[in-house]
Scaffold this motif. Structure first.
Motif, PDB file in Angstrom:
ATOM      1  N   LYS A  17      13.171  -2.786  -9.865  1.00  0.00           N
ATOM      2  CA  LYS A  17      12.305  -1.959  -9.014  1.00  0.00           C
ATOM      3  C   LYS A  17      12.660  -2.111  -7.541  1.00  0.00           C
ATOM      4  N   THR A  18      12.073  -1.247  -6.754  1.00  0.00           N
ATOM      5  CA  THR A  18      12.184  -1.302  -5.300  1.00  0.00           C
ATOM      6  C   THR A  18      10.964  -2.044  -4.767  1.00  0.00           C
ATOM      7  N   LEU A  19      11.183  -3.187  -4.124  1.00  0.00           N
ATOM      8  CA  LEU A  19      10.069  -3.948  -3.545  1.00  0.00           C
ATOM      9  C   LEU A  19       9.632  -3.385  -2.207  1.00  0.00           C
ATOM     10  N   LEU A  20      10.575  -2.827  -1.455  1.00  0.00           N
ATOM     11  CA  LEU A  20      10.258  -2.320  -0.120  1.00  0.00           C
ATOM     12  C   LEU A  20      11.224  -1.201   0.227  1.00  0.00           C
ATOM     13  N   ASP A  21      10.705  -0.141   0.785  1.00  0.00           N
ATOM     14  CA  ASP A  21      11.517   0.948   1.330  1.00  0.00           C
ATOM     15  C   ASP A  21      10.841   1.371   2.632  1.00  0.00           C
TER      16      ASP A  21
END
Length: 100
Positions: free
Chosen positions: A14-18
């Motif tokens: 997953k993407t933790l931060l964008d």
């Protein structure tokens, strides 16, 4: 004019931060030093250690406790590839950041 950074923190699942419009990023590197990255930074590929990743955007300064990983700087911004949040805590954001 140099545009602000885009900061992405990615895990295998997953993407933790964008975050966009990031003014700066600070990370701790495997060679024992720290690095400050600002818009216009030269391309870079480096290994990080388990430590807080610090950054600032329009809403203030933040810190994410991350496992060791790989930091990539390119013309689009900064990407951190990691296995996830540090084992000692969940991903946390703080409003105050101390100097590295």
């Amino acid at each position: 004019m140099i545009k602000p950074l885009r900061l992405m923190v990615l895990t295998p699942t997953k993407t933790l931060l964008d975050a966009e419009e990031v003014a700066w990023v600070q990370a701790r590197l495997a060679d024992g030093g720290g690095i400050g990255i600002y818009p216009g930074h030269a391309p870079l590929l480096a290994e990080t250690v388990t430590a807080p990743l610090r950054y600032a955007d329009g809403s203030g300064e933040h810190a994410l406790d991350l496992e060791a990983g790989i930091l990539q700087v390119d013309r689009d911004g900064v990407t951190i590839f990691t296995s996830g949040p540090a084992q000692t805590s969940e991903v946390s954001e703080t409003s105050e950041v101390s100097e590295m």
